[in-house]
Design an enzyme around this catalytic site. Structure first.
Site: not given
Ligand code: BGC
Length: 763
Positions: A282
């Site tokens: 993530d």
């Molecule tokens: C989130 C994810 C997301 C990623 C990209 C993160 O802050 O936890 O769910 O896919 O950002 O946008």
């Protein structure tokens, strides 16, 4: 000479896919192709493939293209149109090995057409509708040059304080697992290599929904049995359905962050589950290993992550910087890097990008003239799917449906709120294209009746909350306050109510309140709106609450005040039309709650399938020394699986085909369902099973099957469910998945509480 040929190829990129021209034979065998390519790569090129970079204002596009051409970026996210992504793919085609980029995005509940939020989709219990939403989202996103989505999000959430509850499919393992499979298949179609498919990256692996206290990014501490039994199956279901990728969670699990968790990533995911796809971290998660307190610096963080099997580093700041040194010092091995690169290349292969790097980018002359064109939206599907996701919670004296000839006071801060209608993670959806409740009701009522609109209240009078919500959104103000004094707005709404036959109040949360980083300490509707509801109630006019929110709210007072309540979550681009269809009776509501509504925040957790206890609370038999809170009614306000209709359904004649079941046998559970009302309608018949006495404590009941059926007024039908040993299996203290002989209760109902029961014995 060779160089010249390559340059020639680059010039005709769009029409001549590089890999297809140069290596058609090799392309037939994925493993051989990937190994061959890997052999040709320098260390820098390899590490470049492991970097997933966010495209934002802080990233000059020219710099990005240079980095790509130098082989230092493997994929990007947040860049979402063909004209934006084509130059990046062109840059990749200028790199030494011409390894195509992939383009990712959070396509969670729609891309350009925004469907209801995931929690709402789950409320439909309608696998066809849910699948349709995913398929359309994939088609729209692929047409915009995207190759992979960070979805489905299948984190079980049993603490509605967690803002990301809105993004998942609720509290139940079985329902979420079913949807996980449906969503993966919908995104990927028959193959993620199809031009109209996206690869699915199921997230957040694992257990993110169980963060302590519902506080985002917090720790998860959970028994292995609970993990295996309740929280892991949805991710596994997504993988079994073929998800090509997994996004690793930001949280820790029993003391080890997921991003550094070799048990999670290697033992469970790759060895036990046989996952062969791409593991993506993530956002910034590798760096956060320092803050978690398991890495002393960036170097150690990168080492832990690559060792754990995190193939791609999202928003990378460490892999590029630290992997070369780690390799040189022998702290990591070449195979650590090679294995990760292999997964990235294999994923790109599976996305069809080696065959044609421009598969989803297409030719410039075919680009949509207007990216936001109305013609690119799927409005009728969005309306249909949204209608199926609405849940009627109360309808005293048949207040609903409304008469189209009525004078209606439409009030509340969410009646005219195009941004909120889309919900959080609204991908490429445009607020200007979403239909508000006011628009939707006006469209139905036309000249027949009358709508008197008054805002009535701001979302909240708490300026600090408004500032917080506006800080979350970089593009536009999320929450725009009406500058008038609160009382003036209430007075205006009360006047509208007095002039009307009935009041419809659109109240709840702004979408940012149910989002990443939006944990709440209380589940009430904000006070500004509660003041409004109280004043409306005092007018004595019939009061219909249209709730918009991304989590269960505690609405005990509102449930007393309102004559009817329709839970609409955040219903998407066509939300206003869909809600109006239900309010005026053009569509008979059929949604059921995928998550329990607690009476108060203090009752959390309230999930229906809790474990049996030694001193259970027995409704109707008040007594000390039972498991309860003494200062409030025990039990939820609305149970899991609950939802009303404009007609009534009755269940009768529940029967089991036998009182015993052999380990290899089948049991038929049947029930007769009758539509006893005056209109046609759909309902969800739910089957729960309880293992009465096991080698360890089992839940009081667990959803094991359901059927959504349409019955005409007066029609009755006998439904059959097959029960096999498989439905009775659970993870025991040794984590062995097996069924144990003994007595089982089977319950069938229209929600998780109001059920009929029969028993059988597993021999
Ligand atoms: C989130 C994810 C997301 C990623 C990209 C993160 O802050 O936890 O769910 O896919 O950002 O946008």
């Amino acid at each position: 000479m060779k160089k010249l040929c390559l340059l020639g190829l680059v010039a005709t990129l769009a029409s001549h896919p590089v890999w297809a021209e140069t290596k058609p034979a090799a392309l037939k065998d994925k493993d051989a192709f990937v190994s061959d390519l890997l052999r040709q790569m320098t260390l820098d090129e390899k590490i470049g493939q492991l970097r997933l970079i966010s495209i934002g204002p802080e990233m000059p596009r020219e710099l990005i293209r240079k980095e790509i051409a130098a082989g230092r970026i493997g994929g990007t996210f947040n860049s979402i149109t063909r004209p934006e992504n084509r130059p990046m793919q062109d840059a990749a085609m200028q790199s030494r090995l011409k390894i195509p980029m992939f383009f990712a995005y959070d396509v969670i509940h729609g891309h350009r057409t925004i469907f209801p939020i995931s929690l709402a989709l789950a409320s439909s219990w309608d696998m066809d509708a849910i699948g349709r939403s995913g398929r359309i989202a994939a088609q729209e996103a692929a047409a915009d040059s995207l190759d992979i989505t960070f979805a489905p999000m299948v984190d079980i959430s049993r603490d509605p304080r967690w803002g990301r509850t809105s993004e998942g499919f609720g509290e139940d393992t079985y329902l979420t697992s079913r949807i996980a499979g449906v969503m993966v298949k919908a995104f990927q179609g028959t193959s993620p290599a199809n031009a109209d498919s996206l690869m699915a990256s199921v997230k957040h692996f694992a257990l993110y929904g169980a963060v302590e206290g519902g506080r985002d990014y917090n720790v998860v501490d959970m028994s292995p049995v609970k993990m295996y039994q309740d929280y892991l199956p949805p991710y596994h279901a997504a993988i079994k359905a073929g998800a090509g990728s997994v996004m690793v969670a930001l949280n820790s699990i029993n003391g080890v962050p997921a991003t550094a968790n070799t048990w999670l990533m290697n033992d469970l995911l790759r060895k036990d589950w046989g996952f062969k796809g791409l593991a993506v971290s993530d956002h910034g998660a590798i760096f956060e290993l320092i803050k978690h307190g398991v890495a002393k610096d960036g170097r150690e963080a990168a080492k832990l992550a690559i060792k754990a099997g995190i193939d791609m580093s999202m928003n990378d700041s460490l892999y590029a910087k630290e992997l070369p040194g780690l390799l040189k010092s022998g702290e990591i091995e070449q195979s650590d890097i090679d294995n990760a690169v292999r997964e990235v290349l294999a994923a790109k292969y599976d996305m069809g990008l080696f065959k044609d790097p421009y598969l989803r980018i297409g030719k410039a002359e075919d680009d949509p003239v207007d990216t936001y064109a109305e013609s690119r939206l799927h409005r009728s599907d969005a309306r249909d799917i949204a209608r199926r996701s609405l849940v009627l919670l109360k309808n005293q004296n048949d207040t609903l449906p409304l008469k189209k000839s009525a004078t209606i006071a439409l009030v509340g801060p969410l009646a005219k709120a195009p941004i909120d209608m889309m919900g959080s993670w609204a991908a490429a959806g445009k607020p200007e294209q979403s239909v508000t409740l006011l628009d939707g009701m006006n469209a139905v009522i036309g000249e027949k009746g009358k709508i008197i609109y008054a805002r009535g209240a701001n979302i909240t009078n708490d300026k600090a909350v408004v500032d917080y919500l506006n800080f979350l959104n970089f593009d536009a103000p999320e929450v725009v306050d009406d500058a008038r004094p609160a009382q003036e707005m209430i007075d205006e709404a009360v006047k509208a109510a007095k002039d009307a036959d009935v009041v419809v109040a659109a109240v709840g949360e702004s979408r940012g309140m149910s989002h990443e980083s939006s944990s709440r300490t209380d589940l009430n509707i904000p006070q500004s709106q509660r003041d409004l509801i109280k004043a409306l109630k005092a007018t004595g006019k019939p009061l219909v609450l249209v709730l918009m929110n991304g989590r269960p709210l505690s609405i005990v007072d509102e449930n007393k005040q309102a004559d009817a309540i329709l839970e609409t979550w955040f219903a998407g681009t066509e939300g206003g039309h869909a809600i109006a269809d239900v309010l005026f009776g053009d569509y008979n509501p059929s949604g059921k709650l995928p998550i329990t509504f607690p009476r108060s925040v203090g009752q959390i957790p309230t999930y229906y399938n809790h474990l049996s206890v030694g001193r259970p609370f027995t409704p109707g038999k008040p007594g000390n020394y039972t498991s309860q809170y003494f200062d409030d009614t025990t039990g939820p306000l609305f149970p899991f699986g609950y939802g009303l209709s404009y007609t009534r359904f009755s269940l009768s004649d529940m029967a089991l085909s036998s009182t015993t079941l052999n380990k290899t046998g089948k049991l038929d559970a049947s029930v007769t369902v009758k539509n006893t009302g005056k209109v046609d309608g759909e309902t969800v018949v739910q089957l729960y099973i309880q293992d009465v006495a096991g080698s360890m404590i089992r839940p009081v009941k667990e959803l094991k099957n359901f059927q959504k059926i349409m019955l005409k007024a007066g029609e009755e039908r006998t439904l059959h469910f097959t029960i096999t040993e498989e439905d009775l299996k659970f993870y025991n203290t040794q984590l062995k998945f097996a069924a144990e002989p003994g007595e089982f209760n089977v319950q069938i109902g229209l929600d998780s509480q109001d059920v009929q029961q029969q028993s059988f014995e597993l021999l």
